[in-house]
Design a protein around this motif. Structure first.
Motif, PDB file in Angstrom:
ATOM      1  N   PRO A 147       0.640   7.564  24.939  1.00 40.46           N
ATOM      2  CA  PRO A 147       1.374   8.043  25.684  1.00 40.46           C
ATOM      3  C   PRO A 147       1.615   9.599  26.363  1.00 40.46           C
ATOM      4  O   PRO A 147       1.619  10.131  25.384  1.00 40.46           O
ATOM      5  N   GLN A 148       2.369   9.782  27.312  1.00 43.87           N
ATOM      6  CA  GLN A 148       2.489  11.457  27.462  1.00 43.87           C
ATOM      7  C   GLN A 148       3.428  11.735  26.712  1.00 43.87           C
ATOM      8  O   GLN A 148       4.530  11.513  26.422  1.00 43.87           O
ATOM      9  N   SER A 149       2.580  12.531  25.863  1.00 50.65           N
ATOM     10  CA  SER A 149       4.188  14.047  25.579  1.00 50.65           C
ATOM     11  C   SER A 149       4.351  14.829  25.677  1.00 50.65           C
ATOM     12  O   SER A 149       3.915  14.914  27.247  1.00 50.65           O
ATOM     13  N   GLU A 150       5.853  15.314  25.297  1.00 55.86           N
ATOM     14  CA  GLU A 150       6.216  16.385  26.266  1.00 55.86           C
ATOM     15  C   GLU A 150       5.805  17.785  25.820  1.00 55.86           C
ATOM     16  O   GLU A 150       5.083  18.016  27.318  1.00 55.86           O
ATOM     17  N   GLY A 151       4.663  18.175  25.058  1.00 51.58           N
ATOM     18  CA  GLY A 151       3.810  19.224  24.395  1.00 51.58           C
ATOM     19  C   GLY A 151       5.053  20.111  25.582  1.00 51.58           C
ATOM     20  O   GLY A 151       5.878  20.307  24.823  1.00 51.58           O
ATOM     21  N   GLN A 152       4.074  21.949  24.921  1.00 48.07           N
ATOM     22  CA  GLN A 152       4.834  22.521  25.027  1.00 48.07           C
ATOM     23  C   GLN A 152       5.259  22.904  26.946  1.00 48.07           C
ATOM     24  O   GLN A 152       4.388  22.232  27.348  1.00 48.07           O
ATOM     25  N   VAL A 153       6.370  23.098  26.895  1.00 45.39           N
ATOM     26  CA  VAL A 153       6.470  23.880  28.861  1.00 45.39           C
ATOM     27  C   VAL A 153       6.204  25.025  29.049  1.00 45.39           C
ATOM     28  O   VAL A 153       6.196  26.131  28.612  1.00 45.39           O
ATOM     29  N   LEU A 154       5.769  24.620  30.426  1.00 48.22           N
ATOM     30  CA  LEU A 154       4.982  25.786  30.648  1.00 48.22           C
ATOM     31  C   LEU A 154       5.613  27.133  31.292  1.00 48.22           C
ATOM     32  O   LEU A 154       6.496  26.487  31.707  1.00 48.22           O
ATOM     33  N   PRO A 155       5.597  28.190  31.203  1.00 49.86           N
ATOM     34  CA  PRO A 155       6.814  29.128  31.618  1.00 49.86           C
ATOM     35  C   PRO A 155       6.777  29.003  33.178  1.00 49.86           C
ATOM     36  O   PRO A 155       6.046  28.978  33.823  1.00 49.86           O
ATOM     37  N   VAL A 156       7.880  29.030  33.626  1.00 46.17           N
ATOM     38  CA  VAL A 156       8.545  29.083  34.668  1.00 46.17           C
ATOM     39  C   VAL A 156       7.789  29.107  35.738  1.00 46.17           C
ATOM     40  O   VAL A 156       7.159  28.710  36.425  1.00 46.17           O
ATOM     41  N   GLN A 157       7.088  30.644  35.793  1.00 41.58           N
ATOM     42  CA  GLN A 157       6.099  31.417  36.668  1.00 41.58           C
ATOM     43  C   GLN A 157       4.881  30.783  36.757  1.00 41.58           C
ATOM     44  O   GLN A 157       4.046  30.460  37.856  1.00 41.58           O
ATOM     45  N   ASP A 158       4.440  30.729  36.098  1.00 43.66           N
ATOM     46  CA  ASP A 158       3.317  29.367  35.701  1.00 43.66           C
ATOM     47  C   ASP A 158       3.184  27.940  36.751  1.00 43.66           C
ATOM     48  O   ASP A 158       2.327  27.711  37.715  1.00 43.66           O
ATOM     49  N   ALA A 159       4.045  27.320  36.617  1.00 41.27           N
ATOM     50  CA  ALA A 159       4.327  26.211  37.297  1.00 41.27           C
ATOM     51  C   ALA A 159       4.673  26.599  38.827  1.00 41.27           C
ATOM     52  O   ALA A 159       4.570  26.020  39.897  1.00 41.27           O
ATOM     53  N   ALA A 160       5.693  27.600  39.020  1.00 37.35           N
ATOM     54  CA  ALA A 160       5.749  27.842  39.953  1.00 37.35           C
ATOM     55  C   ALA A 160       4.465  28.369  41.132  1.00 37.35           C
ATOM     56  O   ALA A 160       4.416  28.328  42.145  1.00 37.35           O
ATOM     57  N   LEU A 161       3.332  28.447  40.098  1.00 42.50           N
ATOM     58  CA  LEU A 161       2.115  29.333  41.083  1.00 42.50           C
ATOM     59  C   LEU A 161       1.373  28.029  41.071  1.00 42.50           C
ATOM     60  O   LEU A 161       0.701  27.861  41.853  1.00 42.50           O
ATOM     61  N   ILE A 162       1.547  27.169  40.443  1.00 41.53           N
ATOM     62  CA  ILE A 162       1.027  25.806  40.668  1.00 41.53           C
ATOM     63  C   ILE A 162       1.579  25.213  41.840  1.00 41.53           C
ATOM     64  O   ILE A 162       0.643  24.216  42.702  1.00 41.53           O
ATOM     65  N   GLN A 163       2.763  24.634  41.833  1.00 42.18           N
ATOM     66  CA  GLN A 163       3.104  24.493  43.053  1.00 42.18           C
ATOM     67  C   GLN A 163       2.993  25.159  44.494  1.00 42.18           C
ATOM     68  O   GLN A 163       2.566  24.303  45.664  1.00 42.18           O
ATOM     69  N   SER A 164       2.395  26.281  43.832  1.00 40.54           N
ATOM     70  CA  SER A 164       2.516  27.352  45.179  1.00 40.54           C
ATOM     71  C   SER A 164       1.266  26.615  45.634  1.00 40.54           C
ATOM     72  O   SER A 164       0.823  26.856  46.993  1.00 40.54           O
ATOM     73  N   GLU A 165       0.083  26.939  45.160  1.00 43.09           N
ATOM     74  CA  GLU A 165      -1.378  26.350  45.083  1.00 43.09           C
ATOM     75  C   GLU A 165      -1.656  24.987  45.956  1.00 43.09           C
ATOM     76  O   GLU A 165      -2.130  25.076  46.461  1.00 43.09           O
ATOM     77  N   ILE A 166      -0.714  23.996  45.048  1.00 41.37           N
ATOM     78  CA  ILE A 166      -0.543  22.780  45.889  1.00 41.37           C
ATOM     79  C   ILE A 166      -0.284  22.632  47.123  1.00 41.37           C
ATOM     80  O   ILE A 166      -0.496  22.256  48.314  1.00 41.37           O
ATOM     81  N   GLN A 167       1.241  23.817  47.550  1.00 39.92           N
ATOM     82  CA  GLN A 167       1.350  23.582  49.112  1.00 39.92           C
ATOM     83  C   GLN A 167       0.474  24.478  49.764  1.00 39.92           C
ATOM     84  O   GLN A 167       0.486  23.959  50.533  1.00 39.92           O
ATOM     85  N   MET A 168      -0.061  25.665  49.167  1.00 36.65           N
ATOM     86  CA  MET A 168      -0.799  25.602  50.383  1.00 36.65           C
ATOM     87  C   MET A 168      -2.162  25.072  50.615  1.00 36.65           C
ATOM     88  O   MET A 168      -2.357  25.344  51.658  1.00 36.65           O
ATOM     89  N   TYR A 169      -2.856  24.423  49.366  1.00 35.43           N
ATOM     90  CA  TYR A 169      -3.964  23.042  49.568  1.00 35.43           C
ATOM     91  C   TYR A 169      -3.233  22.044  51.241  1.00 35.43           C
ATOM     92  O   TYR A 169      -4.322  21.932  52.139  1.00 35.43           O
ATOM     93  N   LEU A 170      -1.967  21.702  50.618  1.00 35.15           N
ATOM     94  CA  LEU A 170      -1.766  20.712  51.768  1.00 35.15           C
ATOM     95  C   LEU A 170      -2.193  21.202  52.636  1.00 35.15           C
ATOM     96  O   LEU A 170      -2.068  20.592  54.176  1.00 35.15           O
ATOM     97  N   GLU A 171      -1.774  22.455  53.394  1.00 36.59           N
ATOM     98  CA  GLU A 171      -1.354  23.199  54.383  1.00 36.59           C
ATOM     99  C   GLU A 171      -2.152  23.145  55.233  1.00 36.59           C
ATOM    100  O   GLU A 171      -2.527  23.390  56.288  1.00 36.59           O
ATOM    101  N   SER A 172      -3.486  23.486  54.239  1.00 34.90           N
ATOM    102  CA  SER A 172      -4.621  23.530  54.671  1.00 34.90           C
ATOM    103  C   SER A 172      -5.383  22.254  55.409  1.00 34.90           C
ATOM    104  O   SER A 172      -6.507  22.313  56.307  1.00 34.90           O
ATOM    105  N   LEU A 173      -4.929  21.244  55.226  1.00 33.17           N
ATOM    106  CA  LEU A 173      -5.861  19.591  55.442  1.00 33.17           C
ATOM    107  C   LEU A 173      -5.384  19.523  56.973  1.00 33.17           C
ATOM    108  O   LEU A 173      -3.946  19.965  57.501  1.00 33.17           O
TER     109      LEU A 173
END
Length: 438
Positions: A147-173
């Motif tokens: 099962p998925q373990s919670e693991g360590q929580v990523l820093p908020v900044q890293d999570a925001a960068l990931i979200q931005s990367e996903i959004q930029m990719y989807l906007e390019s489609l």
């Protein structure tokens, strides 16, 4: 049982790069040896450097890949510039084959990072298990469901960068199935209100029943919220409203109405406002998205009216909220019924049909059959007229000029609209939206 294996070699730590061939070979051997026949689909995710079709990392993988003939037709290397792009491509492959149970084999340091991508790009339809790349050639580890373990929580900044990367990719489609089309009614004055009904074209949803401008995500569907958000952004750009001040009803197939600015109920099928610049909306995929506009008091509303909501009077409940909250005169309110399943296609069991027959016998066709045909649009009009809405202030499929008809049957037009009745449980959703111009 694991249906697909994703091997993440996108960003290997230096300690593993020197033995990349050995790691991959051992992992593939385990998959080949331990998995039940036929072998699961295997996707190897690696980074493509800017400006190159193939890089040294992939070149080093080729010898290891060539040795696994039994996996040949089920093994694919996915090269992309970003993790978001690679994972989205793999999601498309999984969806093409209707696969949902995925084992992810990756460096331990990548696990928490990749989980953030997965949360954004996948829904609860999918089940993910994780395995450390260094121990993945242990047969017991590969087959064990972890099962998925919670693991360590990523820093908020890293999570925001990931979200931005996903959004930029989807906007390019690119948009799928043509450009965005918005249906509008001449009954709602466009100098005061911005409104429309979306259709199914011009978005990025690629799953056939959701393609392409699906505007609803749920735990039972394969379109995640980020795709719906991108579809809404494109619709908002085309229509001219702000997606950040957008409010959709929280459907319950009942008759509760939310007055914007007051406490928001947990669920409601009607919404009203007199705030400028706020866009309110109701979904529909056979149920009627109904829009309300009072050009005198400058107030508007939206309602989701399925057969249950119609019988419970959700449309008049929305009208009554406008009258009580904003002082609207019922005779000034314009009502437009959007695309919805027509009496040509929609059936209900006889017991439910009786309720529509009581409203008006003309709302039911073949009443003596086990599942008569139902006209929820006619029932809506009758209930609105009974509540004081002027007949000429209601637009539905009874309009004389059919070139002006926007109350089209969703089930009859698969090229234009989504339909639960036609497409089954994994159906897409369109909306009706309205706002008061600044």
């Amino acid at each position: 049982m694991v249906e697909a294996v994703l091997i993440d070699l996108f960003s290997l730590p230096a300690s593993l790069q020197s033995n990349i061939q050995g790691l991959l070979r051992n992992t593939l051997e385990t998959i080949e040896k331990c998995s039940s026949l036929p072998a699961p689909f295997v996707y190897v995710m690696c980074c493509q450097r800017q400006g190159s079709e193939r890089n040294s990392e992939e070149e080093s993988l080729l010898p290891a890949l060539r040795d696994f003939q039994s996996l040949k037709t089920r093994l694919e290397v996915v090269r992309s510039l970003t993790t978001a792009a690679a994972l989205y491509t793999i999601k498309q492959r999984l969806d093409e084959k209707d696969l949902s149970i995925i084992k992810v084999i990756l460096p331990a340091l990548r696990k928490d990072l990749l989980k953030v991508y997965i949360v954004h790009l996948f829904t609860a339809v999918y089940q993910f298990e994780f395995e450390d790349l260094q121990v993945a050639w242990d047969c017991e580890n590969l087959q064990r469901a972890e099962p998925q373990s919670e693991g360590q929580v990523l820093p908020v900044q890293d999570a925001a960068l990931i979200q931005s990367e996903i959004q930029m990719y989807l906007e390019s489609l690119p948009s799928l199935k043509g450009g965005l089309t918005i249906l509008r009614s001449s009954l709602i004055p466009d100098d005061i209100f911005l409104h429309g009904f979306s259709t199914r074209t011009g978005g990025i949803s690629y799953i056939p029943t959701l393609s392409s401008c699906n505007l609803f995500s749920s735990s039972k569907r394969r379109d995640p919220q980020v795709i719906v958000k991108e579809n809404l952004r494109r619709l908002a750009n085309a229509a001219g409203f702000n997606p950040e001040t957008f409010h959709r009803v929280k459907t319950d197939h009942a008759n509760a109405v939310y007055i914007m600015g007051k406490t928001e109920p947990d669920s409601y099928d009607g919404i009203v406002t007199n705030q400028k610049g706020v866009t309110i909306a109701a979904p529909g995929a056979d149920c009627i998205p109904v829009l309300f506009a009072d050009p005198v008091r400058k107030a508007c509303g939206a309602a989701h009216s399925g057969w249950k909501g119609t019988l419970l009077g959700v449309s008049m409940a929305t009208v009554n909220a406008m009258v009580s909250e904003y002082g609207c005169n019922v005779k000034d309110i314009r009502v437009v019924l959007g695309p919805s399943v027509g009496p040509c296609c929609y059936k209900l069991p006889h017991e439910s049909a009786k309720e529509f027959y009581r409203i008006d016998p003309k709302c039911v066709r073949q009443f003596d059959s086990a599942c008569p045909y139902i006209d929820i649009r006619r029932a809506t009009r009758i209930l609105l007229e009974s509540g004081g809405i002027l007949p000429e202030n209601i637009q539905d499929d009874s309009i004389t000029d059919q070139s002006q008809n926007i109350t089209l049957c969703t089930a009859c037009h698969p090229d234009k609209f989504y339909s639960h009745f036609r497409d089954g449980p994994n159906f897409g959703t369109q909306i009706g939206f309205i706002s008061i111009k600044d």
